[in-house]
Design a protein around this motif. Structure first.
Motif, PDB file in Angstrom:
ATOM      1  N   SER A 190      46.819   5.917   6.815  1.00 18.54           N
ATOM      2  CA  SER A 190      48.262   6.170   6.648  1.00 18.54           C
ATOM      3  C   SER A 190      48.540   7.503   5.958  1.00 18.54           C
ATOM      4  CB  SER A 190      48.903   5.036   5.846  1.00 18.54           C
ATOM      5  OG  SER A 190      48.296   4.926   4.558  1.00 18.54           O
ATOM      6  N   GLY A 191      47.666   7.894   5.033  1.00 22.46           N
ATOM      7  CA  GLY A 191      47.883   9.147   4.309  1.00 22.46           C
ATOM      8  C   GLY A 191      47.713  10.368   5.195  1.00 22.46           C
ATOM      9  N   ILE A 192      46.605  10.413   5.895  1.00 19.64           N
ATOM     10  CA  ILE A 192      46.343  11.568   6.759  1.00 19.64           C
ATOM     11  C   ILE A 192      47.364  11.634   7.890  1.00 19.64           C
ATOM     12  CG2 ILE A 192      44.721  10.401   8.316  1.00 19.64           C
ATOM     13  CD1 ILE A 192      44.291  13.939   6.904  1.00 19.64           C
ATOM     14  N   LYS A 193      47.837  10.488   8.348  1.00 15.48           N
ATOM     15  CA  LYS A 193      48.871  10.466   9.383  1.00 15.48           C
ATOM     16  C   LYS A 193      50.165  11.077   8.860  1.00 15.48           C
ATOM     17  CE  LYS A 193      51.485   7.340  12.401  1.00 15.48           C
ATOM     18  NZ  LYS A 193      51.698   5.911  12.796  1.00 15.48           N
ATOM     19  N   LYS A 194      50.532  10.734   7.630  1.00 13.47           N
ATOM     20  CA  LYS A 194      51.754  11.270   7.033  1.00 13.47           C
ATOM     21  C   LYS A 194      51.637  12.774   6.826  1.00 13.47           C
ATOM     22  CE  LYS A 194      54.978  10.425   3.225  1.00 13.47           C
ATOM     23  NZ  LYS A 194      55.234   9.592   2.009  1.00 13.47           N
ATOM     24  N   ILE A 195      50.465  13.238   6.376  1.00 14.32           N
ATOM     25  CA  ILE A 195      50.238  14.677   6.191  1.00 14.32           C
ATOM     26  C   ILE A 195      50.363  15.400   7.529  1.00 14.32           C
ATOM     27  CG2 ILE A 195      48.529  16.430   5.564  1.00 14.32           C
ATOM     28  CD1 ILE A 195      47.391  14.318   3.571  1.00 14.32           C
ATOM     29  N   ARG A 196      49.730  14.844   8.551  1.00 16.12           N
ATOM     30  CA  ARG A 196      49.774  15.483   9.864  1.00 16.12           C
ATOM     31  C   ARG A 196      51.204  15.554  10.398  1.00 16.12           C
ATOM     32  NH1 ARG A 196      50.548  14.516  14.868  1.00 16.12           N
ATOM     33  NH2 ARG A 196      49.500  15.754  16.479  1.00 16.12           N
ATOM     34  N   GLN A 197      51.945  14.476  10.280  1.00 18.74           N
ATOM     35  CA  GLN A 197      53.320  14.459  10.795  1.00 18.74           C
ATOM     36  C   GLN A 197      54.184  15.500  10.093  1.00 18.74           C
ATOM     37  OE1 GLN A 197      54.318  10.315  10.204  1.00 18.74           O
ATOM     38  NE2 GLN A 197      53.764   9.759  12.318  1.00 18.74           N
ATOM     39  N   GLY A 198      54.052  15.583   8.750  1.00 23.29           N
ATOM     40  CA  GLY A 198      54.836  16.556   8.002  1.00 23.29           C
ATOM     41  C   GLY A 198      54.442  17.982   8.332  1.00 23.29           C
ATOM     42  N   ALA A 199      53.139  18.234   8.433  1.00 26.91           N
ATOM     43  CA  ALA A 199      52.656  19.581   8.730  1.00 26.91           C
ATOM     44  C   ALA A 199      53.008  19.988  10.154  1.00 26.91           C
ATOM     45  CB  ALA A 199      51.146  19.656   8.516  1.00 26.91           C
ATOM     46  N   PHE A 200      52.909  19.039  11.083  1.00 24.58           N
ATOM     47  CA  PHE A 200      53.150  19.344  12.503  1.00 24.58           C
ATOM     48  C   PHE A 200      54.544  19.936  12.714  1.00 24.58           C
ATOM     49  CE2 PHE A 200      54.714  18.151  16.702  1.00 24.58           C
ATOM     50  CZ  PHE A 200      53.728  18.673  17.524  1.00 24.58           C
ATOM     51  N   GLU A 226      50.445  21.976   1.389  1.00 21.86           N
ATOM     52  CA  GLU A 226      51.696  21.526   0.768  1.00 21.86           C
ATOM     53  C   GLU A 226      51.933  20.042   1.032  1.00 21.86           C
ATOM     54  OE1 GLU A 226      56.110  23.333   0.604  1.00 21.86           O
ATOM     55  OE2 GLU A 226      55.525  22.587   2.583  1.00 21.86           O
ATOM     56  N   LYS A 227      51.725  19.623   2.275  1.00 21.16           N
ATOM     57  CA  LYS A 227      51.945  18.220   2.612  1.00 21.16           C
ATOM     58  C   LYS A 227      50.904  17.325   1.956  1.00 21.16           C
ATOM     59  CE  LYS A 227      55.203  19.885   5.029  1.00 21.16           C
ATOM     60  NZ  LYS A 227      56.540  19.980   4.386  1.00 21.16           N
ATOM     61  N   ALA A 228      49.679  17.826   1.830  1.00 24.17           N
ATOM     62  CA  ALA A 228      48.615  17.026   1.220  1.00 24.17           C
ATOM     63  C   ALA A 228      48.850  16.823  -0.270  1.00 24.17           C
ATOM     64  CB  ALA A 228      47.258  17.680   1.465  1.00 24.17           C
ATOM     65  N   ILE A 229      49.211  17.886  -0.976  1.00 22.77           N
ATOM     66  CA  ILE A 229      49.378  17.744  -2.427  1.00 22.77           C
ATOM     67  C   ILE A 229      50.636  16.956  -2.771  1.00 22.77           C
ATOM     68  CG2 ILE A 229      48.056  19.824  -2.926  1.00 22.77           C
ATOM     69  CD1 ILE A 229      50.585  21.333  -3.431  1.00 22.77           C
ATOM     70  N   ALA A 230      51.598  16.903  -1.840  1.00 25.06           N
ATOM     71  CA  ALA A 230      52.796  16.099  -2.082  1.00 25.06           C
ATOM     72  C   ALA A 230      52.487  14.613  -1.994  1.00 25.06           C
ATOM     73  CB  ALA A 230      53.876  16.463  -1.066  1.00 25.06           C
ATOM     74  N   LEU A 231      51.376  14.283  -1.344  1.00 21.93           N
ATOM     75  CA  LEU A 231      51.014  12.881  -1.126  1.00 21.93           C
ATOM     76  C   LEU A 231      50.228  12.292  -2.285  1.00 21.93           C
ATOM     77  CD1 LEU A 231      51.124  10.753   1.295  1.00 21.93           C
ATOM     78  CD2 LEU A 231      48.745  11.404   1.691  1.00 21.93           C
ATOM     79  N   VAL A 232      49.534  13.143  -3.037  1.00 22.19           N
ATOM     80  CA  VAL A 232      48.644  12.656  -4.087  1.00 22.19           C
ATOM     81  C   VAL A 232      49.231  12.975  -5.462  1.00 22.19           C
ATOM     82  CG1 VAL A 232      46.625  12.836  -2.619  1.00 22.19           C
ATOM     83  CG2 VAL A 232      47.294  14.787  -3.998  1.00 22.19           C
ATOM     84  N   THR A 233      48.572  12.466  -6.503  1.00 21.52           N
ATOM     85  CA  THR A 233      49.109  12.619  -7.853  1.00 21.52           C
ATOM     86  C   THR A 233      48.046  13.123  -8.823  1.00 21.52           C
ATOM     87  OG1 THR A 233      48.590  10.294  -8.310  1.00 21.52           O
ATOM     88  CG2 THR A 233      50.812  10.788  -7.519  1.00 21.52           C
TER      89      THR A 233
END
Length: 294
Positions: free
Chosen positions: A248-258, A195-202
């Motif tokens: 920055s992308g993977i960091k944002k995904i990790r923070q949201g998922a965590f 969910e966090k990953a697909i919210a980051l991409v388009t």
């Protein structure tokens, strides 16, 4: 007491997952603005003094001949055949077309009781709802309950539950009262990350992503859990999009998922390690699809 299994069917983005989460008052199915976010038959369990409704949130029904879409269609058809009732969700913001007609045929062929929910009452125009009611009346008997609701705003949801309990047969609870889903923990973790990953991409990239939990290691001594998971895309060039500039992308995904994964393990220290890798043409790979679609 009453107890029934209820399959929820509708076109992509009709609000099925949002409704499930609203009914259970917590996240059971992930949601996103991207159509066809749900890929599996997700069970959500609602219990009150009337009894228990076991919902199956199915993938949005999309009439594509691509390998993965055919598998998603089969998941939906299977859920309909195994249910005591069907909740057919309709999006009045989109005109009924070939996909809606395909769903109608499936629902009628299942030969089980149906409740029809016209969703998005909060944003749909009266004329759009009226047009959808006309379409429904052309295909279903006048005895079929047709209700209007907003799954997002939690309006009209109680009326849907009342209608479903009326259709439910008497029976003992199939799950303990406190249970709200029966998903394996690894699957829930992978869905949160996705969910966090697909919210980051388009654009097309959300459909090219799946997540695999490689390791889940508990430590009783330190009351901690280590999770290692892979975000998998189809092409090497897509890895950079997910990782982002300087990570920055993977960091944002990790923070949201965590934040959400931690709620699954109250009182424990959670360590989440995310990596990105490519697996070419995985959406056409039957071995991969067998593993991630259930």
């Amino acid at each position: 007491m009453k107890c029934a299994t209820v399959a929820i069917i509708g076109r992509p983005s009709s609000g099925k997952s949002t409704l499930v989460n609203t009914i259970c008052e917590r996240k059971v199915s992930i949601t996103a603005s991207t159509p066809q976010t749900t890929r599996n038959a997700i069970r959500a369990i609602f219990t009150d003094q009337r009894g228990q409704l076991i919902f199956t949130d199915t993938p949005g029904y999309h009439t594509s001949e691509q390998t993965m879409n055919l598998r998603l269609q089969e998941t939906t058809r299977s859920a309909l055949g195994d249910s005591d009732a069907i909740l057919y969700m309709v999006d009045p913001k989109r005109p009924a077309g070939a996909e809606e007609q395909a769903i109608v045929r499936l629902v009628l062929a299942a030969k089980v009781p149906v409740v029809i929910a016209i969703n998005k009452k909060d944003i749909a125009k009266d004329a759009e709802i009226a047009e959808m009611r006309k379409y429904i009346a052309e295909h279903f008997s006048g005895e079929t309950p047709v209700l209007e609701l907003s799954a997002k705003d939690d309006t009209g949801v109680d009326e849907v539950l009342i209608a479903l309990f009326k259709l439910a047969p008497e029976g003992e609870l199939l799950y303990p009262e406190e249970t709200y889903t029966d998903q394996p923990i690894e699957f829930r973790i992978s869905e949160i990350i996705r969910e966090k990953a697909i919210a980051l991409v388009t654009e097309e990239l959300p459909h090219a992503i799946y997540v695999e939990v490689a390791d889940l290691e508990y430590s009783e001594e330190s009351a901690s859990i280590w999770i290692r998971a892979f975000i998998i895309v189809e092409r090497e060039t897509q890895k950079g999009i997910v990782v982002g500039h300087g990570g920055s992308g993977i960091k944002k995904i990790r923070q949201g998922a965590f934040k959400e994964v931690k709620k699954l393990f109250p009182g424990m220290q959670v360590h989440l390690d995310l990596r990105v890798k490519a697996q070419p043409k995985w959406r056409k790979n039957s071995i991969v699809l067998d593993r991630i679609l259930r």
